[in-house]
Design an enzyme around this catalytic site. Structure first.
Site, PDB file in Angstrom:
ATOM      1  N   THR A 119      49.255-111.941 -63.825  1.00 30.24           N
ATOM      2  CA  THR A 119      49.087-111.901 -62.703  1.00 30.24           C
ATOM      3  C   THR A 119      50.136-110.586 -61.831  1.00 30.24           C
ATOM      4  O   THR A 119      51.137-109.842 -62.718  1.00 30.24           O
ATOM      5  CB  THR A 119      50.497-113.349 -62.011  1.00 30.24           C
ATOM      6  OG1 THR A 119      49.933-112.632 -60.088  1.00 30.24           O
ATOM      7  CG2 THR A 119      51.593-113.002 -62.129  1.00 30.24           C
TER       8      THR A 119
ATOM      9  N   CYS B 115      40.951-137.224 -40.996  1.00 30.83           N
ATOM     10  CA  CYS B 115      41.358-138.415 -41.376  1.00 30.83           C
ATOM     11  C   CYS B 115      41.754-138.543 -43.037  1.00 30.83           C
ATOM     12  O   CYS B 115      42.367-137.312 -43.031  1.00 30.83           O
ATOM     13  CB  CYS B 115      40.494-139.982 -41.652  1.00 30.83           C
ATOM     14  SG  CYS B 115      39.524-139.168 -43.031  1.00 30.83           S
TER      15      CYS B 115
ATOM     16  N   CYS C 236      39.734-134.885 -46.047  1.00 35.10           N
ATOM     17  CA  CYS C 236      38.978-134.205 -44.782  1.00 35.10           C
ATOM     18  C   CYS C 236      39.843-133.638 -44.127  1.00 35.10           C
ATOM     19  O   CYS C 236      41.623-134.014 -43.906  1.00 35.10           O
ATOM     20  CB  CYS C 236      39.160-136.117 -44.245  1.00 35.10           C
ATOM     21  SG  CYS C 236      38.312-136.254 -42.310  1.00 35.10           S
TER      22      CYS C 236
ATOM     23  N   VAL D 257      44.306-121.388 -59.055  1.00 32.88           N
ATOM     24  CA  VAL D 257      43.503-123.025 -58.399  1.00 32.88           C
ATOM     25  C   VAL D 257      42.835-124.240 -59.406  1.00 32.88           C
ATOM     26  O   VAL D 257      42.165-124.502 -58.740  1.00 32.88           O
ATOM     27  CB  VAL D 257      42.655-122.828 -56.808  1.00 32.88           C
ATOM     28  CG1 VAL D 257      43.894-122.560 -56.653  1.00 32.88           C
ATOM     29  CG2 VAL D 257      41.984-122.121 -57.717  1.00 32.88           C
TER      30      VAL D 257
ATOM     31  N   HIS E  84      49.635-122.376 -55.175  1.00 36.28           N
ATOM     32  CA  HIS E  84      48.461-122.321 -53.755  1.00 36.28           C
ATOM     33  C   HIS E  84      47.293-124.037 -53.990  1.00 36.28           C
ATOM     34  O   HIS E  84      45.414-123.744 -53.895  1.00 36.28           O
ATOM     35  CB  HIS E  84      46.993-120.902 -54.360  1.00 36.28           C
ATOM     36  CG  HIS E  84      47.894-119.392 -54.101  1.00 36.28           C
ATOM     37  ND1 HIS E  84      47.579-118.702 -54.704  1.00 36.28           N
ATOM     38  CD2 HIS E  84      49.409-119.811 -53.730  1.00 36.28           C
ATOM     39  CE1 HIS E  84      48.264-117.850 -54.535  1.00 36.28           C
ATOM     40  NE2 HIS E  84      49.331-118.289 -53.330  1.00 36.28           N
TER      41      HIS E  84
HETATM   42  P1  NAD Z   1      44.889-110.918 -59.816  1.00 35.67           P
HETATM   43  O1  NAD Z   1      43.554-110.883 -60.482  1.00 35.67           O
HETATM   44  O2  NAD Z   1      45.748-110.469 -58.927  1.00 35.67           O
HETATM   45  O3  NAD Z   1      45.674-110.496 -60.704  1.00 35.67           O
HETATM   46  C1  NAD Z   1      45.504-110.828 -62.376  1.00 35.67           C
HETATM   47  C2  NAD Z   1      45.884-110.597 -63.150  1.00 35.67           C
HETATM   48  O4  NAD Z   1      45.893-110.976 -65.276  1.00 35.67           O
HETATM   49  C3  NAD Z   1      45.805-108.592 -63.856  1.00 35.67           C
HETATM   50  O5  NAD Z   1      47.306-108.245 -63.317  1.00 35.67           O
HETATM   51  C4  NAD Z   1      45.319-108.603 -65.442  1.00 35.67           C
HETATM   52  O6  NAD Z   1      45.924-107.230 -65.268  1.00 35.67           O
HETATM   53  C5  NAD Z   1      46.224-109.429 -65.757  1.00 35.67           C
HETATM   54  N1  NAD Z   1      45.139-110.247 -66.799  1.00 35.67           N
HETATM   55  C6  NAD Z   1      43.513-110.128 -67.398  1.00 35.67           C
HETATM   56  N2  NAD Z   1      43.205-110.645 -68.278  1.00 35.67           N
HETATM   57  C7  NAD Z   1      44.966-110.898 -68.922  1.00 35.67           C
HETATM   58  C8  NAD Z   1      44.300-111.566 -69.617  1.00 35.67           C
HETATM   59  N3  NAD Z   1      43.727-111.854 -71.101  1.00 35.67           N
HETATM   60  N4  NAD Z   1      46.041-111.903 -70.170  1.00 35.67           N
HETATM   61  C9  NAD Z   1      46.788-111.561 -69.671  1.00 35.67           C
HETATM   62  N5  NAD Z   1      46.901-110.924 -68.692  1.00 35.67           N
HETATM   63  C10 NAD Z   1      45.783-110.488 -67.816  1.00 35.67           C
HETATM   64  O7  NAD Z   1      45.642-112.640 -60.196  1.00 35.67           O
HETATM   65  P2  NAD Z   1      46.621-113.305 -59.161  1.00 35.67           P
HETATM   66  O8  NAD Z   1      47.319-112.559 -58.843  1.00 35.67           O
HETATM   67  O9  NAD Z   1      46.809-114.585 -59.969  1.00 35.67           O
HETATM   68  O10 NAD Z   1      46.308-113.616 -58.011  1.00 35.67           O
HETATM   69  C11 NAD Z   1      45.345-113.616 -57.369  1.00 35.67           C
HETATM   70  C12 NAD Z   1      45.019-114.624 -56.453  1.00 35.67           C
HETATM   71  O11 NAD Z   1      44.055-115.286 -56.778  1.00 35.67           O
HETATM   72  C13 NAD Z   1      45.474-115.794 -56.485  1.00 35.67           C
HETATM   73  O12 NAD Z   1      45.813-116.532 -55.291  1.00 35.67           O
HETATM   74  C14 NAD Z   1      45.260-116.801 -57.361  1.00 35.67           C
HETATM   75  O13 NAD Z   1      45.253-118.643 -56.434  1.00 35.67           O
HETATM   76  C15 NAD Z   1      43.066-116.947 -57.192  1.00 35.67           C
HETATM   77  N6  NAD Z   1      42.943-117.060 -57.979  1.00 35.67           N
HETATM   78  C16 NAD Z   1      42.628-118.122 -58.883  1.00 35.67           C
HETATM   79  C17 NAD Z   1      41.991-118.128 -60.340  1.00 35.67           C
HETATM   80  C18 NAD Z   1      42.199-119.344 -61.218  1.00 35.67           C
HETATM   81  O14 NAD Z   1      42.541-120.369 -59.920  1.00 35.67           O
HETATM   82  N7  NAD Z   1      41.517-119.138 -62.421  1.00 35.67           N
HETATM   83  C19 NAD Z   1      41.062-116.811 -60.564  1.00 35.67           C
HETATM   84  C20 NAD Z   1      41.176-115.848 -59.282  1.00 35.67           C
HETATM   85  C21 NAD Z   1      41.786-115.524 -58.083  1.00 35.67           C
HETATM   86 ZN    ZN Z   2      37.675-137.940 -42.771  1.00 36.04          ZN
END
Ligand code: NAD
Ligand code: ZN
Length: 264
Positions: free
Chosen positions: A206, A146, A143, A119, A135
């Site tokens: 992920t 509205c 809002c 996000v 996401h």
């Molecule tokens: P997660 O934290 O569950 O998993 C992150 C994964 O990234 C892990 O498997 C880890 O081993 C791997 N990782 C760590 N460093 C890395 C690197 N340098 N290169 C490659 N891989 C690496 O995250 P997710 O699977 O995205 O799910 C988390 C949820 O939280 C989602 O719903 C997401 O929307 C939200 N979220 C978003 C952010 C963002 O926008 N940056 C940050 C944290 C969480």
């Molecule tokens: Zn409004």
């Protein structure tokens, strides 16, 4: 934690050959892709995500859920502000840049789509076309009552409980909170693209916790199409993929991109 080792040149060559041959590629990304931009991942990290419970006596998933937002929006907003603060000033890294370059490419790989759970808006900031932010994006506010909508660079000027300038109702970011439905438009876009099909699927940075994140990898596997995971740690799909690069996203994608340009 030690820095992940660099990707093996032989594996990089194999993946580069798959990319060069593919017509349509899907790259599923998660928080790990933004780790090299200095953003915390969600699971197994310190700071706001550490431990079982938040200071409010609930898990981070509860604090960031639709039901708590409706009942106690000040709690949800407190954690949204913390997440945004962690993203503030972050810029795209090599992983975002390579995926953006591929998605803008007019020669093979012909069409590259990015399905992200992030996000933070960094894929978009890097210029990725064909981007599905399943996401949402923290930087888009709307809002709850509205049609008011706005894009905000950061949350610095926002109050603890931000309200609409037009009608005074509560604002919220256009992100999917826990226990909420996925937004209609990106979901339909994803289904349409999956129906068209992909001939190579990457899973990058992920932990693959959600069914709609696992599904494209499973579909490719069932169709006998190649799948690649880039993640320093094992995940729910590690045993499923054909090729696994246990390395960081930025260094690995940069190496694949380099191998592609040497080939081409
Ligand atoms: P997660 O934290 O569950 O998993 C992150 C994964 O990234 C892990 O498997 C880890 O081993 C791997 N990782 C760590 N460093 C890395 C690197 N340098 N290169 C490659 N891989 C690496 O995250 P997710 O699977 O995205 O799910 C988390 C949820 O939280 C989602 O719903 C997401 O929307 C939200 N979220 C978003 C952010 C963002 O926008 N940056 C940050 C944290 C969480
Ligand atoms: Zn409004």
């Amino acid at each position: 934690m030690n820095a992940p080792s660099p990707p093996s040149p032989a594996l990089v060559q194999r993946v580069a050959a798959l990319v060069a041959d593919a017509r349509r590629i899907l790259c599923v990304t998660g928080a790990g892709v933004s780790a090299e931009s200095g953003l915390p991942t969600y699971r197994g990290v310190g700071g706001i995500y550490d431990g079982e419970n938040t200071g409010d006596g609930m898990t981070i998933e509860e604090a960031l859920s639709g039901p708590v937002f409706r009942r106690r929006p000040e709690i949800t907003w407190r954690y949204l502000l913390e997440i945004e603060r962690a993203c503030r000033g972050a810029v795209p890294n090599a992983a975002h840049e390579v995926l953006a370059r591929w998605s803008n490419c007019t020669r093979p790989p012909a069409e590259v789509w990015v399905l992200t759970q992030n996000v933070d808006g960094l894929h978009s900031a890097a210029g990725s076309q064909n981007l599905i932010e399943i996401h949402g994006d923290l930087h888009r506010l709307r809002c709850t009552s509205c049609p008011w909508r706005a894009r905000v660079q950061n949350y610095e000027q926002l109050s603890a409980l931000p309200c609409c300038v037009d009608c005074g109702a509560l604002l919220r970011p256009e992100v999917v909170l826990f226990e909420e439905m996925l937004p209609e438009s990106p979901t339909q876009q994803l289904q349409a693209q999956l129906t068209l099909g992909f001939d190579l699927v990457f899973s990058i940075g992920t932990s693959s916790q959600f069914p709609y994140i696992v599904q494209p990898v499973v579909m490719a596997k069932h169709q006998g199409l190649p799948t690649v995971e880039i993640n320093p740690h094992e995940t729910t799909i590690s045993s499923l993929v054909d090729l696994r690069l246990a390395c960081s996203a930025g260094a690995t994608l940069r190496a694949i991109d380099q191998a592609l340009s040497e080939e081409g």
